[in-house]
Design a protein around this motif. Structure first.
Motif, short mmCIF file in Angstrom:
data_model
loop_
_atom_site.label_atom_id
_atom_site.label_comp_id
_atom_site.label_asym_id
_atom_site.label_seq_id
_atom_site.Cartn_x
_atom_site.Cartn_y
_atom_site.Cartn_z
N VAL A 98 110.55 42.50 -50.77
CA VAL A 98 110.20 41.18 -50.25
C VAL A 98 108.76 41.23 -49.77
O VAL A 98 108.35 42.16 -49.06
CB VAL A 98 111.12 40.78 -49.07
N CYS A 99 107.96 40.21 -50.14
CA CYS A 99 106.60 40.09 -49.64
C CYS A 99 106.34 38.63 -49.22
O CYS A 99 106.70 37.69 -49.95
CB CYS A 99 105.57 40.48 -50.70
N GLU A 100 105.73 38.44 -48.04
CA GLU A 100 105.39 37.12 -47.54
C GLU A 100 103.97 37.17 -46.98
O GLU A 100 103.45 38.24 -46.61
CB GLU A 100 106.36 36.69 -46.43
N PHE A 101 103.36 35.99 -46.89
CA PHE A 101 101.97 35.90 -46.41
C PHE A 101 101.89 35.02 -45.18
O PHE A 101 102.63 34.02 -45.06
CB PHE A 101 101.05 35.32 -47.50
N LEU A 102 101.01 35.40 -44.27
CA LEU A 102 100.69 34.58 -43.11
C LEU A 102 99.22 34.21 -43.19
O LEU A 102 98.34 35.08 -43.09
CB LEU A 102 100.97 35.35 -41.81
N ASP A 103 98.92 32.91 -43.40
CA ASP A 103 97.54 32.46 -43.53
C ASP A 103 96.86 32.40 -42.16
O ASP A 103 97.49 32.08 -41.14
CB ASP A 103 97.48 31.06 -44.16
N GLY A 104 95.55 32.69 -42.18
CA GLY A 104 94.77 32.59 -40.95
C GLY A 104 94.39 31.16 -40.63
O GLY A 104 93.94 30.87 -39.53
N ASN A 105 94.49 30.27 -41.65
CA ASN A 105 94.17 28.85 -41.47
C ASN A 105 92.75 28.64 -40.95
O ASN A 105 92.48 27.81 -40.09
CB ASN A 105 95.16 28.17 -40.52
N GLY A 106 91.81 29.47 -41.55
CA GLY A 106 90.39 29.31 -41.21
C GLY A 106 89.99 29.92 -39.90
O GLY A 106 88.82 29.85 -39.51
N VAL A 107 90.91 30.52 -39.18
CA VAL A 107 90.60 31.13 -37.89
C VAL A 107 90.48 32.64 -38.10
O VAL A 107 91.31 33.24 -38.77
CB VAL A 107 91.68 30.82 -36.84
N ASP A 108 89.42 33.22 -37.53
CA ASP A 108 89.22 34.65 -37.69
C ASP A 108 90.31 35.44 -36.96
O ASP A 108 90.73 35.05 -35.85
CB ASP A 108 87.85 35.06 -37.14
N PHE A 109 90.74 36.51 -37.61
CA PHE A 109 91.69 37.41 -36.95
C PHE A 109 90.97 38.26 -35.92
O PHE A 109 89.79 38.61 -36.10
CB PHE A 109 92.38 38.30 -37.98
N GLU A 110 91.64 38.57 -34.83
CA GLU A 110 91.05 39.39 -33.78
C GLU A 110 91.05 40.86 -34.19
O GLU A 110 91.89 41.32 -34.95
CB GLU A 110 91.86 39.24 -32.48
N LYS A 111 90.05 41.57 -33.69
CA LYS A 111 90.03 43.00 -33.88
C LYS A 111 91.11 43.64 -33.00
O LYS A 111 91.47 43.11 -31.96
CB LYS A 111 88.67 43.59 -33.53
N GLY A 112 91.58 44.83 -33.43
CA GLY A 112 92.53 45.56 -32.60
C GLY A 112 93.84 45.88 -33.32
O GLY A 112 93.95 45.73 -34.54
N VAL A 113 94.83 46.29 -32.53
CA VAL A 113 96.13 46.71 -33.07
C VAL A 113 97.07 45.51 -33.16
O VAL A 113 97.20 44.74 -32.20
CB VAL A 113 96.77 47.81 -32.19
N TYR A 114 97.74 45.38 -34.31
CA TYR A 114 98.72 44.33 -34.54
C TYR A 114 100.12 44.98 -34.64
O TYR A 114 100.27 46.07 -35.20
CB TYR A 114 98.41 43.56 -35.83
N TYR A 115 101.11 44.24 -34.15
CA TYR A 115 102.50 44.72 -34.20
C TYR A 115 103.33 43.76 -35.04
O TYR A 115 103.27 42.54 -34.84
CB TYR A 115 103.09 44.84 -32.79
N VAL A 116 104.10 44.32 -35.95
CA VAL A 116 104.93 43.51 -36.84
C VAL A 116 106.40 43.92 -36.65
O VAL A 116 106.74 45.11 -36.75
CB VAL A 116 104.53 43.70 -38.33
N ASN A 117 107.25 42.94 -36.38
CA ASN A 117 108.68 43.19 -36.15
C ASN A 117 109.52 42.32 -37.08
O ASN A 117 109.22 41.13 -37.29
CB ASN A 117 109.05 42.86 -34.70
N ILE A 118 110.59 42.90 -37.63
CA ILE A 118 111.53 42.16 -38.47
C ILE A 118 112.86 42.07 -37.72
O ILE A 118 113.41 43.09 -37.29
CB ILE A 118 111.75 42.86 -39.84
#
Length: 293
Positions: free
Chosen positions: A258-278
């Motif tokens: 399974v693959c899905e996408f989350l768009d930034g919607n023109g907003v820059d992503f922040e630098k740093g560590v991201y956490y992903v939970n299912i």
């Protein structure tokens, strides 16, 4: 001469009277001794009769204390014994009275023996019934134990099946994507270059699990502890979950990616560590993290 004859006759009379007096005294003594012996014997007989009645009363009291089905009859017989003892106590203890009391005692004793025998039979029957009931109770107890064992085994089996039917989410990975004008997607580690986040995971094959559509909640949290994406909240009992998006997977008991996408919607992503939970409803089934520079 005549005086001598007269004296001889007088002496003879005196001798006869003396003999008669002695005989009378002996007879009176014998009669008195016999009377005393008879009186002593009657007293002993009276005491013996009283002791017999007292012993019979004691046996009746013991039998009544067992509280059996013949207790009422035993109580009635005990009252007769008590009454007879009172009458014997007041009696003069003559032979006729003692014979009457002895006869009544024999009757009462015979009745007691009959009731005692009947009571013994009832006790034997009760013992037999108790033994049978104990056997039945033991059998029921064993059956209950067996049934309880089956229930536990079934519960354990159900838990095993439930556990085995759980789907395994694995190989969770997330990448930052830069999409070019040509549509080509390039993986990047730079926050300012990323346009969207790509979240991929796999569901393992499971022949026990129920096939059909499976809904998963994906939660992405940035370095500032913000939940990205839709930011919708779902309640699962006492737990509430704020998620980024959901994905529905058509599962047919075979391994699926399974693959899905989350768009930034023109907003820059922040630098740093991201956490992903299912999440599978309120249960966390997989997690990972990644860093954007």
């Amino acid at each position: 001469m005549e005086n001598q004859k007269s004296n001889s006759s007088l002496k003879a009379i005196i001798v006869v009277l003396a003999i008669l007096l002695a005989g009378s005294l002996v007879y009176m003594y014998k009669m008195s001794s016999d009377a005393k012996s008879t009186e002593t014997l009657l007293v002993k007989d009276k005491e013996s009769a009283m002791n017999d009645l007292a012993a019979l009363k004691t046996k009746l009291d013991a039998a009544i204390a067992e509280n059996t089905s013949v207790s009422d009859e035993l109580i009635a017989e005990r009252e007769k014994v008590v009454k007879l003892m009172a009458e014997l106590e007041k009696s003069k203890g003559d032979i006729a009275s003692l014979k009457k009391y002895q006869s009544q005692y024999n009757t009462l004793n015979a009745k007691f023996n009959a009731l005692a025998k009947e009571n013994g039979l009832l006790k034997d029957q009760n013992s037999l019934l108790t033994s049978k009931n104990d056997s039945i109770s033991l059998a029921l107890g064993e059956a209950k134990k067996f049934n309880d064992t089956l229930v536990i085994q079934n519960e354990n089996l159900a838990k095993t099946v439930e556990k085995a039917s759980k789907l395994t989410v694995m190989n969770l990975r997330t990448e930052a994507i830069k999409e070019k004008s040509s549509g080509k997607q390039v993986v990047t580690e730079r926050a300012r270059r990323a346009d969207k986040l790509k979240v991929c995971f796999a569901i393992a094959q499971n022949e026990v699990a129920k096939s059909g559509n499976k809904l998963y909640y994906v939660q992405i949290i940035d370095s500032k502890n913000n939940v990205l994406g839709e930011k919708k909240t779902e309640a699962f009992g006492d737990m509430s979950l704020t998620y980024s998006f959901t994905t529905t997977v058509a599962y047919e008991n075979k391994a699926v990616d399974v693959c899905e996408f989350l768009d930034g919607n023109g907003v820059d992503f922040e630098k740093g560590v991201y956490y992903v939970n299912i999440f599978d409803k309120g249960t966390l089934v997989s997690k990972t993290s990644f860093t954007l520079k």
